[in-house]
Scaffold this motif. Structure first.
Motif, PDB file in Angstrom:
ATOM      1  N   ASP A  93       0.846  -1.195   0.000  1.00 58.25           N
ATOM      2  CA  ASP A  93       0.000   0.000   0.000  1.00 58.25           C
ATOM      3  C   ASP A  93       0.876   1.238   0.000  1.00 58.25           C
ATOM      4  N   ASP A  95       0.293   4.274   1.260  1.00 59.64           N
ATOM      5  CA  ASP A  95       0.371   4.979   2.542  1.00 59.64           C
ATOM      6  C   ASP A  95      -0.612   4.382   3.545  1.00 59.64           C
ATOM      7  N   PRO A  96      -0.274   3.218   4.127  1.00 58.00           N
ATOM      8  CA  PRO A  96      -1.177   2.616   5.106  1.00 58.00           C
ATOM      9  C   PRO A  96      -1.247   3.389   6.413  1.00 58.00           C
ATOM     10  N   GLY A  99      -3.243   7.051   4.959  1.00 56.66           N
ATOM     11  CA  GLY A  99      -4.471   6.788   4.234  1.00 56.66           C
ATOM     12  C   GLY A  99      -4.481   7.143   2.770  1.00 56.66           C
ATOM     13  N   ALA A 100      -3.375   7.672   2.221  1.00 62.55           N
ATOM     14  CA  ALA A 100      -3.349   7.947   0.786  1.00 62.55           C
ATOM     15  C   ALA A 100      -3.426   6.625   0.023  1.00 62.55           C
ATOM     16  N   THR A 101      -4.264   6.583  -0.985  1.00 57.16           N
ATOM     17  CA  THR A 101      -4.506   5.329  -1.687  1.00 57.16           C
ATOM     18  C   THR A 101      -3.500   5.129  -2.819  1.00 57.16           C
ATOM     19  N   GLY A 102      -3.340   3.876  -3.186  1.00 58.79           N
ATOM     20  CA  GLY A 102      -2.428   3.527  -4.262  1.00 58.79           C
ATOM     21  C   GLY A 102      -1.549   2.357  -3.854  1.00 58.79           C
ATOM     22  N   ASN A 103      -0.792   1.871  -4.817  1.00 55.90           N
ATOM     23  CA  ASN A 103       0.118   0.766  -4.574  1.00 55.90           C
ATOM     24  C   ASN A 103       1.467   1.075  -5.196  1.00 55.90           C
ATOM     25  N   HIS A 221       7.039   3.983   6.990  1.00 59.23           N
ATOM     26  CA  HIS A 221       6.447   3.320   5.833  1.00 59.23           C
ATOM     27  C   HIS A 221       7.323   2.175   5.349  1.00 59.23           C
TER      28      HIS A 221
END
Length: 519
Positions: A93, A95-96, A99-103, A221
């Motif tokens: 992920d 930004d687990p 909360g920023a989305t994406g991979n 991260h």
């Protein structure tokens, strides 16, 4: 009558004395009669020690592909007989934490030998942002690290934007070179302002490139990427070896996932919350200590720079500063090349010493070819865009530009070969978005093995004591392995450090005493 009275009094006194001497025994009914012991049960035994967590084989392994030749070649290491390197990637992920989305893709390389047991769980190795872990793993194997493969495989995980994780490309060629040169060749008498203007442009370009993950490249991260690897493998715990910045990543993992760690080895560590200025000064001190130790070895071996190697280094740095007509490269690139050669030596101690001495000697006479090779190696190893992004993401409590100006002068006097360059390096992260200080670990249930080097040009030698205090405050024990040599990573460059390391990995128990390894 008098004698009977005296005898009676004596018996009373004796009875009182005996009663006074045994109140605990009298209070415990098990001691009153033999028969009283059985109904009361047996004495309570001490609870057994907690079982040492195992290092499990992955239940759901990655899709590996052979990359032996490529990885050894890229690390400039001759492939080793019966050693196989396999590469793989997995998705993490973006930004687990925030909360920023994406991979994004994380790259790993696994080392095994013909002796590696099929039922042995892996050791996960990270060098963090110092250099790609996939680059340092072959170096370790070419030394004594290959012996680790007799008991378990080693899996090296690269940080985001570095090595097998997909190199970032976010600075243009001009900005990248100007930052390497610390804007030395620009006009004006304020190097902090000149470099700051370049850094502002480079920072904007890189944060735009990695958006919305401009706060997703720090130690925390990187630790979550390790957690994704563990969960992908579906194993309860991991054995971690962190070297340099990788030790900070491993410590951050132990803080956020304390129950997921089976072994924790921290080699050449720095505290999680260390301020940028303090970290840089420790680096500069380490560079100076490494140069002093190298010069002493050089004189003792009658190397090409004897009898005064440091004077020769000063002469080359003065050439780079433009104090004579032989200058060809900036003082920052030359200083970084020398420090990198000391941090990551090639060959044995004598070969590494003579290689650097020959490069310095050639440069003094106007032949920059060997020094240029060292400069190119240093930039490829330690000055990529991924290094810039990750390093600045980890940089905490940065000084102001005016403070940097003060340090350029002060450190230039205290640390004559590396101080001014180190101070100006602080400018590179001044415009990067500020990150959060990672939490210190608490309530650790496993002992920690600490390793360090007396003359470390990357982190100095003060971090081991500071991290030992962190470990103690977290409620667990530690032992230290200290190498008296020159380089970054005692486990990498000292065969003496390997037995305590492998013993701890195999049993989960620390050595009985600290270990001091000779140079």
């Amino acid at each position: 009558m008098r004698r009977r009275l005296q005898l009676a009094l004596s018996l009373v006194v004796i009875s009182v004395f005996v009663a006074a001497c045994a109140p605990i025994l009298a209070a415990n009914p098990r001691y009153a009669t033999d028969s009283g012991a059985k109904p009361q049960g047996q004495p309570q035994a001490a609870p057994p020690p907690a079982a040492t967590p195992g290092i499990d084989v992955p239940k759901n392994d990655l899709t590996w592909r052979d990359c032996t030749s490529r990885v050894f070649t890229e690390a400039a290491i001759t492939p080793l007989p019966a050693v196989t390197l396999d590469c793989a990637t997995f998705d993490a992920d973006l930004d687990p934490i925030n909360g920023a989305t994406g991979n994004l893709s994380i790259g790993v390389v696994r080392a095994k030998s013909a002796q590696t047991p099929a039922d042995a769980g892996p050791l996960v190795m990270t060098t963090g942002s110092d250099l790609p872990s996939s680059t340092q793993l072959p170096v370790w194997l070419s030394r004594s690290g290959v012996d680790v493969l007799n008991t378990r495989p080693v899996v090296a995980i690269d940080r985001r934007g570095m090595g097998l994780s997909g190199a970032l490309d976010c600075r243009d060629l001009f900005d990248r070179q100007e930052m390497a040169d610390q804007a030395q060749f620009q006009s004006g008498d304020d190097p902090v302002a000149n470099l700051g203007a370049i850094v502002q442009t480079a920072t904007t370009s890189c944060t735009d490139t990695i958006a919305p993950g401009d706060s997703a490249y720090d130690n925390g991260h990187a630790a979550e990427d390790i957690e994704r690897l563990r969960s992908t493998w579906d194993v309860p715990t991991l054995a971690l070896l962190g070297i340099g910045n990788g030790a900070q990543v491993a410590l951050a993992y132990a803080s956020s996932h304390p129950t997921k760690v089976a072994r924790l080895v921290l080699d050449s560590p720095l505290p999680l919350g260390i301020a940028a200025e303090a970290a840089m000064e420790q680096r500069v001190k380490g560079e100076q200590a490494a140069l002093d130790a190298w010069a002493a070895q050089c004189v003792a071996a009658n190397c090409p720079l004897a009898p005064d190697p440091k004077a020769a280094v000063d002469a080359v740095l003065n050439q780079a500063r433009g104090y004579d007509s032989l200058g060809s490269r900036s003082v920052a690139t030359v200083a970084d090349a020398i420090a990198t050669a000391l941090a990551y030596p090639r060959g044995d101690r004598v070969a590494a010493m003579n290689s650097l001495a020959s490069a310095v000697a050639g440069t003094r006479s106007g032949d920059w070819s060997a020094m240029t090779n060292l400069i190119n190696d240093a930039e490829a190893l330690r000055d990529t865009d991924g290094h810039f992004v990750n390093g600045c993401s980890d940089s905490l409590n940065r000084p102001t530009p005016d403070r940097v100006r003060e340090l350029v002068v002060a450190w230039g006097k205290l640390y004559p070969q590396f101080g001014a360059v180190g101070a100006l390096d602080l400018v590179k992260c001044l415009n990067w978005p500020s990150g959060a200080t990672p939490q210190e670990p608490q309530n650790l249930k496993f002992p920690v093995l600490l390793l360090g080097t007396q003359n470390d040009p990357v982190v100095g030698n003060e971090g081991v004591a500071a991290v030992a205090a962190t470990v103690l405050n977290a409620g667990t024990s530690n032992k230290r392995v200290m190498w008296q040599g020159i380089g970054h990573g005692a486990a990498i460059y000292s065969p003496c450090a390997l037995p305590p390391l492998t013993g701890y990995l195999d049993t989960g128990k620390l050595p009985e005493t600290d270990t001091f390894c000779p140079a």
